[in-house]
Structure formats: C-alpha cells, structure tokens
Design a protein around this motif. Structure first.
Motif, PDB file in Angstrom:
ATOM      1  N   PHE A 146       1.478   7.175   0.604  1.00 53.06           N
ATOM      2  CA  PHE A 146       0.077   6.984   0.230  1.00 53.06           C
ATOM      3  C   PHE A 146      -0.042   7.063  -1.284  1.00 53.06           C
ATOM      4  O   PHE A 146       0.718   7.777  -1.936  1.00 53.06           O
ATOM      5  CB  PHE A 146      -0.813   8.045   0.889  1.00 53.06           C
ATOM      6  CG  PHE A 146      -1.352   7.594   2.222  1.00 53.06           C
ATOM      7  CD1 PHE A 146      -0.502   7.468   3.311  1.00 53.06           C
ATOM      8  CD2 PHE A 146      -2.688   7.266   2.373  1.00 53.06           C
ATOM      9  CE1 PHE A 146      -0.968   7.026   4.541  1.00 53.06           C
ATOM     10  CE2 PHE A 146      -3.176   6.831   3.602  1.00 53.06           C
ATOM     11  CZ  PHE A 146      -2.320   6.710   4.681  1.00 53.06           C
ATOM     12  N   ALA A 147      -0.995   6.322  -1.821  1.00 55.64           N
ATOM     13  CA  ALA A 147      -1.210   6.354  -3.260  1.00 55.64           C
ATOM     14  C   ALA A 147      -2.701   6.463  -3.546  1.00 55.64           C
ATOM     15  O   ALA A 147      -3.503   5.733  -2.974  1.00 55.64           O
ATOM     16  CB  ALA A 147      -0.661   5.081  -3.900  1.00 55.64           C
ATOM     17  N   GLU A 155      -1.374  -2.773  -8.585  1.00 55.23           N
ATOM     18  CA  GLU A 155      -0.225  -2.776  -9.500  1.00 55.23           C
ATOM     19  C   GLU A 155       0.495  -1.424  -9.495  1.00 55.23           C
ATOM     20  O   GLU A 155       1.716  -1.336  -9.339  1.00 55.23           O
ATOM     21  CB  GLU A 155      -0.768  -3.076 -10.896  1.00 55.23           C
ATOM     22  CG  GLU A 155       0.228  -3.472 -11.932  1.00 55.23           C
ATOM     23  CD  GLU A 155      -0.490  -3.705 -13.273  1.00 55.23           C
ATOM     24  OE1 GLU A 155       0.016  -3.189 -14.275  1.00 55.23           O
ATOM     25  OE2 GLU A 155      -1.550  -4.363 -13.280  1.00 55.23           O
ATOM     26  N   HIS A 156      -0.286  -0.353  -9.644  1.00 56.37           N
ATOM     27  CA  HIS A 156       0.308   0.982  -9.683  1.00 56.37           C
ATOM     28  C   HIS A 156       0.900   1.372  -8.335  1.00 56.37           C
ATOM     29  O   HIS A 156       1.951   2.020  -8.263  1.00 56.37           O
ATOM     30  CB  HIS A 156      -0.729   2.017 -10.128  1.00 56.37           C
ATOM     31  CG  HIS A 156      -1.040   1.956 -11.593  1.00 56.37           C
ATOM     32  ND1 HIS A 156      -2.056   2.671 -12.181  1.00 56.37           N
ATOM     33  CD2 HIS A 156      -0.462   1.248 -12.579  1.00 56.37           C
ATOM     34  CE1 HIS A 156      -2.081   2.399 -13.470  1.00 56.37           C
ATOM     35  NE2 HIS A 156      -1.137   1.541 -13.740  1.00 56.37           N
ATOM     36  N   ALA A 171      -2.641   2.294  -0.274  1.00 53.29           N
ATOM     37  CA  ALA A 171      -3.446   2.754  -1.404  1.00 53.29           C
ATOM     38  C   ALA A 171      -4.872   3.032  -0.934  1.00 53.29           C
ATOM     39  O   ALA A 171      -5.442   2.256  -0.167  1.00 53.29           O
ATOM     40  CB  ALA A 171      -3.445   1.693  -2.495  1.00 53.29           C
ATOM     41  N   ASN A 172      -5.397   4.147  -1.370  1.00 52.61           N
ATOM     42  CA  ASN A 172      -6.797   4.470  -1.086  1.00 52.61           C
ATOM     43  C   ASN A 172      -7.685   3.633  -1.999  1.00 52.61           C
ATOM     44  O   ASN A 172      -7.587   3.726  -3.212  1.00 52.61           O
ATOM     45  CB  ASN A 172      -7.072   5.955  -1.374  1.00 52.61           C
ATOM     46  CG  ASN A 172      -6.487   6.868  -0.325  1.00 52.61           C
ATOM     47  OD1 ASN A 172      -6.756   6.717   0.866  1.00 52.61           O
ATOM     48  ND2 ASN A 172      -5.659   7.802  -0.759  1.00 52.61           N
ATOM     49  N   ASP A 181     -15.325  11.299   5.636  1.00 47.91           N
ATOM     50  CA  ASP A 181     -14.905  10.883   6.964  1.00 47.91           C
ATOM     51  C   ASP A 181     -14.549   9.402   6.998  1.00 47.91           C
ATOM     52  O   ASP A 181     -14.068   8.913   8.004  1.00 47.91           O
ATOM     53  CB  ASP A 181     -16.000  11.194   7.994  1.00 47.91           C
ATOM     54  CG  ASP A 181     -16.105  12.697   8.235  1.00 47.91           C
ATOM     55  OD1 ASP A 181     -15.043  13.342   8.372  1.00 47.91           O
ATOM     56  OD2 ASP A 181     -17.227  13.217   8.250  1.00 47.91           O
ATOM     57  N   ASP A 182     -14.817   8.689   5.895  1.00 46.79           N
ATOM     58  CA  ASP A 182     -14.455   7.274   5.886  1.00 46.79           C
ATOM     59  C   ASP A 182     -13.555   6.979   4.694  1.00 46.79           C
ATOM     60  O   ASP A 182     -13.350   7.811   3.818  1.00 46.79           O
ATOM     61  CB  ASP A 182     -15.706   6.388   5.843  1.00 46.79           C
ATOM     62  CG  ASP A 182     -16.455   6.525   4.517  1.00 46.79           C
ATOM     63  OD1 ASP A 182     -16.245   7.530   3.815  1.00 46.79           O
ATOM     64  OD2 ASP A 182     -17.232   5.624   4.194  1.00 46.79           O
ATOM     65  N   ASN A 183     -12.994   5.786   4.703  1.00 53.05           N
ATOM     66  CA  ASN A 183     -12.043   5.391   3.678  1.00 53.05           C
ATOM     67  C   ASN A 183     -11.893   3.872   3.762  1.00 53.05           C
ATOM     68  O   ASN A 183     -12.390   3.254   4.706  1.00 53.05           O
ATOM     69  CB  ASN A 183     -10.701   6.089   3.957  1.00 53.05           C
ATOM     70  CG  ASN A 183      -9.808   6.178   2.728  1.00 53.05           C
ATOM     71  OD1 ASN A 183     -10.130   5.636   1.672  1.00 53.05           O
ATOM     72  ND2 ASN A 183      -8.691   6.859   2.869  1.00 53.05           N
ATOM     73  N   ALA A 184     -11.245   3.282   2.767  1.00 52.49           N
ATOM     74  CA  ALA A 184     -10.829   1.882   2.839  1.00 52.49           C
ATOM     75  C   ALA A 184      -9.427   1.844   2.254  1.00 52.49           C
ATOM     76  O   ALA A 184      -9.124   2.587   1.321  1.00 52.49           O
ATOM     77  CB  ALA A 184     -11.781   0.995   2.046  1.00 52.49           C
ATOM     78  N   LEU A 185      -8.555   1.021   2.842  1.00 52.13           N
ATOM     79  CA  LEU A 185      -7.138   1.083   2.491  1.00 52.13           C
ATOM     80  C   LEU A 185      -6.593  -0.277   2.094  1.00 52.13           C
ATOM     81  O   LEU A 185      -7.055  -1.305   2.595  1.00 52.13           O
ATOM     82  CB  LEU A 185      -6.323   1.616   3.684  1.00 52.13           C
ATOM     83  CG  LEU A 185      -6.714   2.982   4.235  1.00 52.13           C
ATOM     84  CD1 LEU A 185      -5.914   3.286   5.513  1.00 52.13           C
ATOM     85  CD2 LEU A 185      -6.492   4.077   3.202  1.00 52.13           C
ATOM     86  N   LEU A 186      -5.598  -0.257   1.224  1.00 55.05           N
ATOM     87  CA  LEU A 186      -4.865  -1.469   0.869  1.00 55.05           C
ATOM     88  C   LEU A 186      -3.401  -1.235   1.223  1.00 55.05           C
ATOM     89  O   LEU A 186      -2.772  -0.312   0.693  1.00 55.05           O
ATOM     90  CB  LEU A 186      -5.022  -1.749  -0.635  1.00 55.05           C
ATOM     91  CG  LEU A 186      -4.294  -2.978  -1.168  1.00 55.05           C
ATOM     92  CD1 LEU A 186      -4.869  -4.257  -0.556  1.00 55.05           C
ATOM     93  CD2 LEU A 186      -4.392  -3.030  -2.692  1.00 55.05           C
ATOM     94  N   LEU A 187      -2.865  -2.048   2.142  1.00 54.62           N
ATOM     95  CA  LEU A 187      -1.473  -1.911   2.573  1.00 54.62           C
ATOM     96  C   LEU A 187      -0.612  -2.858   1.759  1.00 54.62           C
ATOM     97  O   LEU A 187      -0.921  -4.056   1.679  1.00 54.62           O
ATOM     98  CB  LEU A 187      -1.338  -2.275   4.055  1.00 54.62           C
ATOM     99  CG  LEU A 187      -1.635  -1.202   5.097  1.00 54.62           C
ATOM    100  CD1 LEU A 187      -2.964  -0.547   4.876  1.00 54.62           C
ATOM    101  CD2 LEU A 187      -1.537  -1.776   6.497  1.00 54.62           C
ATOM    102  N   ILE A 188       0.451  -2.325   1.167  1.00 52.15           N
ATOM    103  CA  ILE A 188       1.334  -3.160   0.350  1.00 52.15           C
ATOM    104  C   ILE A 188       2.771  -2.976   0.808  1.00 52.15           C
ATOM    105  O   ILE A 188       3.298  -1.855   0.774  1.00 52.15           O
ATOM    106  CB  ILE A 188       1.226  -2.783  -1.149  1.00 52.15           C
ATOM    107  CG1 ILE A 188      -0.229  -2.885  -1.626  1.00 52.15           C
ATOM    108  CG2 ILE A 188       2.137  -3.673  -1.989  1.00 52.15           C
ATOM    109  CD1 ILE A 188      -0.443  -2.422  -3.055  1.00 52.15           C
TER     110      ILE A 188
END
Ligand code: C5P
Length: 216
Positions: A146-147, A155-156, A171-172, A181-188
């Motif tokens: 996780f980042a 990029e990071h 990445a959060n 209780d919520d989040n959005a994610l980027l999978l790389i």
C-alpha cells in the motif's frame, strides 16, 4: 454473495499502526485505524482463503474465520510475519509500520529536567521493512503493498512498487483515509493501472481480492 475465488489459498495480512515505546508510559505511533486491513482480511476469508492477520494496536473485532496475532512494535510484526510468510500464497501489507523506533527504551519513566526547560533528546533507529523482506524471500508469496502519497500519486507509487520489488501496489487516492470508513484506490502493477472508485472499505476490499485472485 461472494464467489470463492481464493478457495485453497493462504493469505497473510498486516494491519494497523505499530507502537514504538520510548519508556514504560510513552511511545510513538500513527493514526492508522486498521480498518482497510481488517476489511481485506474479512474479504479474503469470505472468498474462501485461510487468513492470518497480524495486527498492530487497534480496537477492531477479529473478522469471522480469521486467525489473528496481535503485536505492538515493527520488530514484533516483522518477527511474526517472516517465519510464516513463505507458507502463504498472498501477502497483503496494509500496516502503517513506523519507519523508525527509539534506539533505546528507557526502563523507567523519563523525568522532567530539574530546570524544567531541557527537553530529552530521543535517538532513533530504522525499523525493518517487512514488505521488502518478504518480497526478497527465495519463494515469496504474491506481495501487495500500500502507498499513501501526498503528491504525484501514480508516479511515486510505481516507483515504490519497483523499489520494494513487488508485483502490485495499491495507492490511496486521498484525502487522508485514516479512520474513515470509505476510500478510493489506484491499483498499479507492471502493465496496468486501475482505479477503484470511492466506496466503503469492505466493498473496496472485496474488489481488491477479486483483482488479486486473477493475478495469482
Ligand atoms: O515505504 P513505505 O513505508 O511508504 O511503504 C508502504 C508499504 O510498505 C505498505 O504496504 C506497508 O505496509 C509496507 N511497510 C512494511 N514495513 C515497513 C514499512 C512499510 O511492511 N517498515
């Protein structure tokens, strides 16, 4: 209804913060609630996996069917994870591990200086990088990191994925998710980027488990 996409698989998850003692009554920690990691452990168990959850100090109930081991410090988390990591098919590192710990733990509570002014100096030393250590095992499980980045997220995060030597990083997508209780994610991963749009952490955890199941 959750399809049993991880039936017969073993999944190891770290979650929560670590607590690094300074003296018997003080320490250094962070604002990680452990909610994302606990949701992932629950989603993996729902998907039919045998799940081990290594948890830092959090106030959360253990998800059904999950074997939980509680730890306090980064070194304890490292020592709990490393001997069992290779027995797992997947390792998901969600824990917000302290990067440093006080070099020495005072045996007694540090007292204020006589002059009431002089503040103590706390020497710090680096903690082990648990994810990196697992990724460097001769036969590592499929490692997911996780980042949390404050700028240039993709990029990071991609740089971190390469540096840690892992196939997938999550990445959060801010704002700061601590305790929410919520989040959005980027999978790389090495070839693709995919966004999981804002949702409650359990829904995201189920989507992430689905994504992992097609990669192993
Ligand atoms: O390098 P950074 O701490 O930003 O990397 C975050 C990722 O590495 C997370 O998946 C976290 O759980 C893991 N990590 C770890 N041990 C550390 C530091 C981070 O497993 N000492």
């Amino acid at each position: 209804f959750q399809p049993k996409v991880l039936r017969g698989k073993r999944v190891l998850v770290t979650a929560g913060p670590t607590f690094e003692p300074i003296d018997p009554v003080r320490g250094i920690t962070n604002l990680s609630s452990g909610k994302m990691g606990f949701a992932i452990a629950r989603a993996a168990a729902e998907a039919g996996a045998e799940v081990t959850l290594i948890a830092g100090p959090v106030v959360l109930p253990t998800p059904a069917g999950v074997q939980r081991i509680d730890v306090q410090t980064a070194v304890q988390m490292h020592d709990a994870v490393l001997p069992i990591a290779a027995k797992h098919d997947v390792f998901i590192a969600t824990a917000a591990v302290a990067d440093w710990r006080p070099a020495a733990v005072h045996a007694h509570k540090i007292k204020k200086a006589e002059d009431g002014i002089t503040a103590p100096q706390i020497a710090m030393t680096e903690n082990p990088d648990i994810l990196r250590a697992v990724a460097q095992l001769p036969q590592p499980p499929y490692c997911v990191g996780f980042a949390a980045e404050s700028e240039k997220l993709a990029e990071h995060a991609e740089a971190k994925r390469r540096r840690k030597g892992i196939p997938l990083i999550v990445a959060n997508l801010g704002p700061a998710t601590f305790g929410r209780d919520d989040n959005a994610l980027l999978l790389i991963d090495a070839t693709t980027q995919r966004e999981l749009s804002r949702a409650d952490k359990l829904s995201l955890a189920r989507e992430l488990i689905q994504e992992i199941s097609v990669r192993i």
